[in-house]
Design a protein around this motif. Sequence first.
Motif, mmCIF file in Angstrom:
data_model
loop_
_atom_site.group_PDB
_atom_site.id
_atom_site.type_symbol
_atom_site.label_atom_id
_atom_site.label_comp_id
_atom_site.label_asym_id
_atom_site.label_seq_id
_atom_site.Cartn_x
_atom_site.Cartn_y
_atom_site.Cartn_z
ATOM 1 N N ALA A 53 6.892 1.512 11.681
ATOM 2 C CA ALA A 53 8.150 1.900 11.305
ATOM 3 C C ALA A 53 8.528 0.489 10.313
ATOM 4 C CB ALA A 53 9.194 1.962 12.590
ATOM 5 N N MET A 54 9.488 0.869 9.462
ATOM 6 C CA MET A 54 10.042 -0.058 8.559
ATOM 7 C C MET A 54 11.327 -0.374 8.981
ATOM 8 S SD MET A 54 7.972 0.726 4.919
ATOM 9 C CE MET A 54 9.460 1.778 4.326
ATOM 10 N N LEU A 55 12.210 0.488 9.274
ATOM 11 C CA LEU A 55 13.538 0.283 9.805
ATOM 12 C C LEU A 55 13.692 -0.447 11.043
ATOM 13 C CD1 LEU A 55 16.322 1.307 8.858
ATOM 14 C CD2 LEU A 55 16.193 3.114 10.375
ATOM 15 N N GLY A 70 0.810 -1.169 0.015
ATOM 16 C CA GLY A 70 0.158 0.034 -0.029
ATOM 17 C C GLY A 70 0.916 1.427 0.094
ATOM 18 N N ILE A 71 2.114 1.006 -0.610
ATOM 19 C CA ILE A 71 3.066 2.325 -0.597
ATOM 20 C C ILE A 71 3.854 2.252 -1.800
ATOM 21 C CG2 ILE A 71 4.679 1.128 0.925
ATOM 22 C CD1 ILE A 71 5.335 4.261 2.365
ATOM 23 N N SER A 72 4.151 3.361 -2.429
ATOM 24 C CA SER A 72 5.073 3.425 -3.715
ATOM 25 C C SER A 72 6.567 3.292 -3.198
ATOM 26 C CB SER A 72 4.814 4.698 -4.441
ATOM 27 O OG SER A 72 5.593 5.730 -3.511
ATOM 28 N N ILE A 73 7.289 2.866 -4.160
ATOM 29 C CA ILE A 73 8.531 2.547 -3.668
ATOM 30 C C ILE A 73 9.233 3.886 -3.486
ATOM 31 C CG2 ILE A 73 10.904 2.086 -5.039
ATOM 32 C CD1 ILE A 73 9.486 0.122 -6.660
ATOM 33 N N ASP A 74 8.954 5.199 -4.126
ATOM 34 C CA ASP A 74 9.621 6.269 -3.728
ATOM 35 C C ASP A 74 9.091 6.706 -2.298
ATOM 36 O OD1 ASP A 74 10.663 6.754 -6.134
ATOM 37 O OD2 ASP A 74 9.118 7.894 -7.111
ATOM 38 N N ASN A 75 7.773 6.570 -1.849
ATOM 39 C CA ASN A 75 7.276 6.926 -0.509
ATOM 40 C C ASN A 75 8.032 6.062 0.642
ATOM 41 O OD1 ASN A 75 5.748 8.994 -1.409
ATOM 42 N ND2 ASN A 75 3.753 7.774 -1.409
ATOM 43 N N ALA A 76 8.122 5.011 0.082
ATOM 44 C CA ALA A 76 8.824 3.975 0.884
ATOM 45 C C ALA A 76 10.338 4.211 1.153
ATOM 46 C CB ALA A 76 8.784 2.518 0.491
ATOM 47 N N MET A 77 11.052 4.615 0.059
ATOM 48 C CA MET A 77 12.324 5.052 0.196
ATOM 49 C C MET A 77 12.411 6.629 1.216
ATOM 50 S SD MET A 77 13.674 4.295 -3.486
ATOM 51 C CE MET A 77 14.548 5.804 -3.675
ATOM 52 N N ASP A 78 11.638 7.304 0.909
ATOM 53 C CA ASP A 78 11.436 8.518 1.743
ATOM 54 C C ASP A 78 11.088 8.262 3.178
ATOM 55 O OD1 ASP A 78 11.769 10.062 -0.262
ATOM 56 O OD2 ASP A 78 9.776 10.624 -0.854
ATOM 57 N N GLN A 79 10.159 7.080 3.474
ATOM 58 C CA GLN A 79 9.883 7.067 4.796
ATOM 59 C C GLN A 79 11.170 6.317 5.676
ATOM 60 O OE1 GLN A 79 6.148 4.756 5.486
ATOM 61 N NE2 GLN A 79 7.139 3.844 7.585
ATOM 62 N N VAL A 80 11.966 5.508 4.686
ATOM 63 C CA VAL A 80 13.090 4.875 5.510
ATOM 64 C C VAL A 80 14.232 5.913 5.823
ATOM 65 C CG1 VAL A 80 14.875 3.154 5.130
ATOM 66 C CG2 VAL A 80 12.589 2.469 4.670
ATOM 67 N N GLN A 81 14.481 6.821 4.726
ATOM 68 C CA GLN A 81 15.268 7.825 4.882
ATOM 69 C C GLN A 81 14.887 8.836 6.386
ATOM 70 O OE1 GLN A 81 15.539 9.514 1.127
ATOM 71 N NE2 GLN A 81 17.218 8.256 0.586
ATOM 72 N N ASP A 82 13.528 9.146 6.402
ATOM 73 C CA ASP A 82 12.960 9.888 7.328
ATOM 74 C C ASP A 82 13.157 9.179 8.718
ATOM 75 O OD1 ASP A 82 12.385 12.008 5.912
ATOM 76 O OD2 ASP A 82 10.365 11.491 5.736
ATOM 77 N N LYS A 119 11.490 -3.588 7.093
ATOM 78 C CA LYS A 119 10.338 -4.675 7.195
ATOM 79 C C LYS A 119 9.211 -4.082 6.523
ATOM 80 C CE LYS A 119 7.118 -6.876 10.135
ATOM 81 N NZ LYS A 119 6.812 -7.023 11.658
ATOM 82 N N LEU A 120 8.674 -4.556 5.226
ATOM 83 C CA LEU A 120 7.849 -4.065 4.327
ATOM 84 C C LEU A 120 6.611 -4.266 4.411
ATOM 85 C CD1 LEU A 120 10.207 -4.856 1.016
ATOM 86 C CD2 LEU A 120 9.853 -2.744 2.280
ATOM 87 N N THR A 121 6.283 -5.405 5.024
ATOM 88 C CA THR A 121 4.916 -5.755 5.145
ATOM 89 C C THR A 121 4.666 -6.243 6.592
ATOM 90 O OG1 THR A 121 5.107 -8.222 4.695
ATOM 91 C CG2 THR A 121 4.684 -6.549 2.880
ATOM 92 N N ASP A 122 3.235 -6.146 6.957
ATOM 93 C CA ASP A 122 2.783 -6.571 8.447
ATOM 94 C C ASP A 122 3.173 -7.875 8.839
ATOM 95 O OD1 ASP A 122 2.207 -4.021 9.211
ATOM 96 O OD2 ASP A 122 -0.040 -4.288 8.751
ATOM 97 N N LYS A 123 2.752 -9.002 7.718
ATOM 98 C CA LYS A 123 2.980 -10.281 7.849
ATOM 99 C C LYS A 123 4.318 -10.645 7.216
ATOM 100 C CE LYS A 123 -1.291 -10.702 9.293
ATOM 101 N NZ LYS A 123 -1.949 -11.558 10.714
ATOM 102 N N MET A 124 5.119 -10.090 7.206
ATOM 103 C CA MET A 124 6.326 -10.606 6.502
ATOM 104 C C MET A 124 6.950 -11.772 7.021
ATOM 105 S SD MET A 124 9.796 -8.119 5.733
ATOM 106 C CE MET A 124 10.975 -8.559 6.983
ATOM 107 N N HIS A 125 7.514 -12.574 6.074
ATOM 108 C CA HIS A 125 7.975 -13.830 6.343
ATOM 109 C C HIS A 125 9.370 -13.505 7.138
ATOM 110 C CE1 HIS A 125 8.502 -18.122 6.969
ATOM 111 N NE2 HIS A 125 7.271 -18.377 6.522
ATOM 112 N N GLU A 126 9.390 -13.382 8.393
ATOM 113 C CA GLU A 126 10.763 -12.922 8.481
ATOM 114 C C GLU A 126 11.895 -13.904 9.365
ATOM 115 O OE1 GLU A 126 10.863 -8.810 10.906
ATOM 116 O OE2 GLU A 126 9.430 -10.219 12.149
#
Length: 128
Positions: A68-70, A1-13, A90-97
Motif C-alpha cells: 500500500a502507498m497511501l 518500478g511503477i508508472s505515474i499513471d499506474n501509481a495514480m490509479d493505485q492510490v485512487q483504488d 509512500k512511493l518507495t520501500d526505503k523512502m527517507h521518511e
Amino acid sequence: GISIDNAMDQVQDEALDFENELKAIELQMPGYEKYTLQDIFHQLHKNEFTLKAQFSSFRKGKPNFPDAMLRLYAIELEDGCMVITGGGIKLTDKMHERPHLEKEEQRLIQVQDFLKSEGIYSRDGLIL
C-alpha cells in the motif's frame, strides 16, 4: 518500478477501498463485526514505550493492499474514535521518511494540543 499513471490509479483504488473499509467497520457491516479502527490504525512508532506516553495515541493507518502507498495519520481519543490529521503517499520501500514524519508529528501535536485545550477527549466532544 511503477508508472505515474499506474501509481495514480493505485492510490485512487486504495483511497476508495480504505474509505469503504472504514465505513464498514464503523457500521459493523457483515464481515466487519469484530473489527475496530485499532485493527487498521497502529501506533505511529513501533518501538514506543512509556518514555513517550503522551504520543501513544498517535496512529498510522493504511489500506489493506499489498504494498500500500497511501498512509493516514490520526489521533486516537479515549473512546477509540480516530481524528485524522493528515496523510501521505509512500512511493518507495526505503523512502527517507523522517522529514515527512516530522511534519506529520508536528501536525499531530498541534491537533492534540487543540483538542485538549477544548476539552475534547471523545467522540461526544466532537459533535456540536
